[in-house]
Scaffold this motif. Sequence first.
Motif, PDB file in Angstrom:
ATOM      1  N   ALA A   7       0.835  -1.207   0.000  1.00 17.78           N
ATOM      2  CA  ALA A   7       0.000   0.000   0.000  1.00 17.78           C
ATOM      3  C   ALA A   7       0.870   1.257   0.000  1.00 17.78           C
ATOM      4  CB  ALA A   7      -0.931  -0.002   1.208  1.00 17.78           C
ATOM      5  N   ARG A   8       1.935   1.254   0.783  1.00 13.52           N
ATOM      6  CA  ARG A   8       2.859   2.411   0.795  1.00 13.52           C
ATOM      7  C   ARG A   8       3.560   2.559  -0.548  1.00 13.52           C
ATOM      8  NH1 ARG A   8       3.852   0.797   6.025  1.00 13.52           N
ATOM      9  NH2 ARG A   8       5.617  -0.465   5.403  1.00 13.52           N
ATOM     10  N   GLU A   9       3.990   1.463  -1.130  1.00 12.96           N
ATOM     11  CA  GLU A   9       4.692   1.496  -2.414  1.00 12.96           C
ATOM     12  C   GLU A   9       3.805   2.077  -3.513  1.00 12.96           C
ATOM     13  OE1 GLU A   9       7.620   1.313  -5.128  1.00 12.96           O
ATOM     14  OE2 GLU A   9       7.921   0.763  -3.032  1.00 12.96           O
ATOM     15  N   LEU A  10       2.512   1.795  -3.447  1.00 12.22           N
ATOM     16  CA  LEU A  10       1.571   2.279  -4.458  1.00 12.22           C
ATOM     17  C   LEU A  10       0.901   3.601  -4.053  1.00 12.22           C
ATOM     18  CD1 LEU A  10      -0.108  -1.101  -5.480  1.00 12.22           C
ATOM     19  CD2 LEU A  10       1.619   0.207  -6.747  1.00 12.22           C
ATOM     20  N   ASN A  11       1.324   4.165  -2.946  1.00 18.70           N
ATOM     21  CA  ASN A  11       0.777   5.445  -2.454  1.00 18.70           C
ATOM     22  C   ASN A  11      -0.733   5.393  -2.241  1.00 18.70           C
ATOM     23  OD1 ASN A  11       3.235   6.821  -2.339  1.00 18.70           O
ATOM     24  ND2 ASN A  11       3.124   7.292  -4.520  1.00 18.70           N
ATOM     25  N   VAL A  12      -1.192   4.347  -1.610  1.00 21.45           N
ATOM     26  CA  VAL A  12      -2.608   4.239  -1.270  1.00 21.45           C
ATOM     27  C   VAL A  12      -2.834   5.067  -0.014  1.00 21.45           C
ATOM     28  CG1 VAL A  12      -4.471   2.689  -0.582  1.00 21.45           C
ATOM     29  CG2 VAL A  12      -2.806   1.972  -2.301  1.00 21.45           C
ATOM     30  N   LEU A  13      -3.598   6.136  -0.156  1.00 23.06           N
ATOM     31  CA  LEU A  13      -3.834   7.062   0.954  1.00 23.06           C
ATOM     32  C   LEU A  13      -5.232   6.938   1.542  1.00 23.06           C
ATOM     33  CD1 LEU A  13      -2.104  10.203  -0.574  1.00 23.06           C
ATOM     34  CD2 LEU A  13      -1.133   8.507   0.989  1.00 23.06           C
ATOM     35  N   SER A  14      -6.144   6.315   0.797  1.00 25.80           N
ATOM     36  CA  SER A  14      -7.507   6.166   1.294  1.00 25.80           C
ATOM     37  C   SER A  14      -8.124   4.897   0.705  1.00 25.80           C
ATOM     38  CB  SER A  14      -8.347   7.387   0.910  1.00 25.80           C
ATOM     39  OG  SER A  14      -8.469   7.479  -0.494  1.00 25.80           O
ATOM     40  N   LEU A  15      -9.191   4.470   1.325  1.00 19.43           N
ATOM     41  CA  LEU A  15      -9.908   3.296   0.843  1.00 19.43           C
ATOM     42  C   LEU A  15     -11.285   3.720   0.376  1.00 19.43           C
ATOM     43  CD1 LEU A  15      -9.078   0.552   3.480  1.00 19.43           C
ATOM     44  CD2 LEU A  15      -8.115   0.854   1.210  1.00 19.43           C
ATOM     45  N   PRO A  16     -11.810   3.057  -0.605  1.00 17.79           N
ATOM     46  CA  PRO A  16     -11.176   2.059  -1.451  1.00 17.79           C
ATOM     47  C   PRO A  16     -10.313   2.699  -2.538  1.00 17.79           C
ATOM     48  CG  PRO A  16     -13.472   2.330  -2.068  1.00 17.79           C
ATOM     49  CD  PRO A  16     -13.234   3.220  -0.894  1.00 17.79           C
ATOM     50  N   THR A  17      -9.251   2.012  -2.923  1.00 18.88           N
ATOM     51  CA  THR A  17      -8.393   2.417  -4.033  1.00 18.88           C
ATOM     52  C   THR A  17      -8.194   1.191  -4.925  1.00 18.88           C
ATOM     53  OG1 THR A  17      -7.248   4.098  -2.735  1.00 18.88           O
ATOM     54  CG2 THR A  17      -6.137   3.318  -4.709  1.00 18.88           C
ATOM     55  N   THR A  18      -8.375   1.402  -6.223  1.00 27.11           N
ATOM     56  CA  THR A  18      -8.301   0.314  -7.201  1.00 27.11           C
ATOM     57  C   THR A  18      -7.277   0.659  -8.269  1.00 27.11           C
ATOM     58  OG1 THR A  18     -10.650  -0.122  -6.842  1.00 27.11           O
ATOM     59  CG2 THR A  18      -9.669  -1.063  -8.828  1.00 27.11           C
ATOM     60  N   PHE A  19      -6.516  -0.339  -8.706  1.00 29.36           N
ATOM     61  CA  PHE A  19      -5.528  -0.182  -9.769  1.00 29.36           C
ATOM     62  C   PHE A  19      -5.850  -1.164 -10.885  1.00 29.36           C
ATOM     63  CE2 PHE A  19      -3.446   1.083  -5.893  1.00 29.36           C
ATOM     64  CZ  PHE A  19      -2.738   2.216  -6.253  1.00 29.36           C
ATOM     65  N   VAL A  20      -5.551  -0.767 -12.110  1.00 27.98           N
ATOM     66  CA  VAL A  20      -5.655  -1.677 -13.252  1.00 27.98           C
ATOM     67  C   VAL A  20      -4.258  -1.815 -13.828  1.00 27.98           C
ATOM     68  CG1 VAL A  20      -6.648  -2.062 -15.529  1.00 27.98           C
ATOM     69  CG2 VAL A  20      -8.029  -0.977 -13.734  1.00 27.98           C
ATOM     70  N   ARG A  62      -1.767   0.972 -15.299  1.00 29.45           N
ATOM     71  CA  ARG A  62      -2.410   1.738 -16.370  1.00 29.45           C
ATOM     72  C   ARG A  62      -3.432   2.730 -15.848  1.00 29.45           C
ATOM     73  NH1 ARG A  62      -1.617   0.242 -21.649  1.00 29.45           N
ATOM     74  NH2 ARG A  62       0.332  -0.897 -21.756  1.00 29.45           N
ATOM     75  N   PHE A  63      -4.195   2.331 -14.811  1.00 35.65           N
ATOM     76  CA  PHE A  63      -5.251   3.184 -14.287  1.00 35.65           C
ATOM     77  C   PHE A  63      -5.291   3.107 -12.772  1.00 35.65           C
ATOM     78  CE2 PHE A  63      -6.625   1.623 -18.448  1.00 35.65           C
ATOM     79  CZ  PHE A  63      -6.847   2.820 -19.115  1.00 35.65           C
ATOM     80  N   ARG A  64      -5.787   4.191 -12.165  1.00 36.04           N
ATOM     81  CA  ARG A  64      -5.946   4.270 -10.719  1.00 36.04           C
ATOM     82  C   ARG A  64      -7.310   4.884 -10.441  1.00 36.04           C
ATOM     83  NH1 ARG A  64      -1.910   5.437  -6.314  1.00 36.04           N
ATOM     84  NH2 ARG A  64      -3.186   6.071  -4.574  1.00 36.04           N
ATOM     85  N   ILE A  65      -8.020   4.321  -9.469  1.00 35.78           N
ATOM     86  CA  ILE A  65      -9.343   4.809  -9.119  1.00 35.78           C
ATOM     87  C   ILE A  65      -9.422   4.954  -7.606  1.00 35.78           C
ATOM     88  CG2 ILE A  65     -11.825   4.358  -9.267  1.00 35.78           C
ATOM     89  CD1 ILE A  65     -10.570   2.128 -11.461  1.00 35.78           C
ATOM     90  N   SER A  66      -9.769   6.132  -7.156  1.00 34.61           N
ATOM     91  CA  SER A  66     -10.025   6.365  -5.737  1.00 34.61           C
ATOM     92  C   SER A  66     -11.528   6.428  -5.555  1.00 34.61           C
ATOM     93  CB  SER A  66      -9.386   7.679  -5.285  1.00 34.61           C
ATOM     94  OG  SER A  66      -7.991   7.617  -5.428  1.00 34.61           O
ATOM     95  N   GLY A  67     -12.049   5.628  -4.654  1.00 31.59           N
ATOM     96  CA  GLY A  67     -13.490   5.572  -4.456  1.00 31.59           C
ATOM     97  C   GLY A  67     -14.080   4.409  -5.221  1.00 31.59           C
TER      98      GLY A  67
END
Length: 152
Positions: free
Chosen positions: A106-119, A127-132
Amino acid sequence: MTQILILVAVLAAAAVVGVLVRRREGRVRTTGADTASASGDAARTALLAAVGVGADAPAVLHFSAEWCGPCEAVRRVVQGVVTDLAQAQTPPLDIEIDIDAEPTLARELNVLSLPTTFVFDARGRERFRISGVPKSSDLRSAVAPLTLQDAA
């Protein structure tokens, strides 16, 4: 009277900030094909490989926690999209990560809040990042092109 004016100004500013923050929530944002830093590339690749990203298939990786209410909605959206694309040339993987169990990733990918999704594509590139909570149609539009054999 001055205190009331200050209170109204603060509330108005807070409302504007809230609207601006919520506008970005759930939007699929394009990231670079390779967002890993040069110094952390090997560590990042190893952490992602350990959870199944880069296994010659695109992956939808979403961080969640037991205490996260909106994470259940993300779980339903991701499962629906992955099920819809199950017959694709290269079906996507659904990888759910408990943020409490994998804080290093989570730290490596800079996840600061939940939910966070990556493609990620089949090569493990973000390729993509989605917060919420993403819309199902938006997530499908992001993942579907990556399920083609030559999309990697």
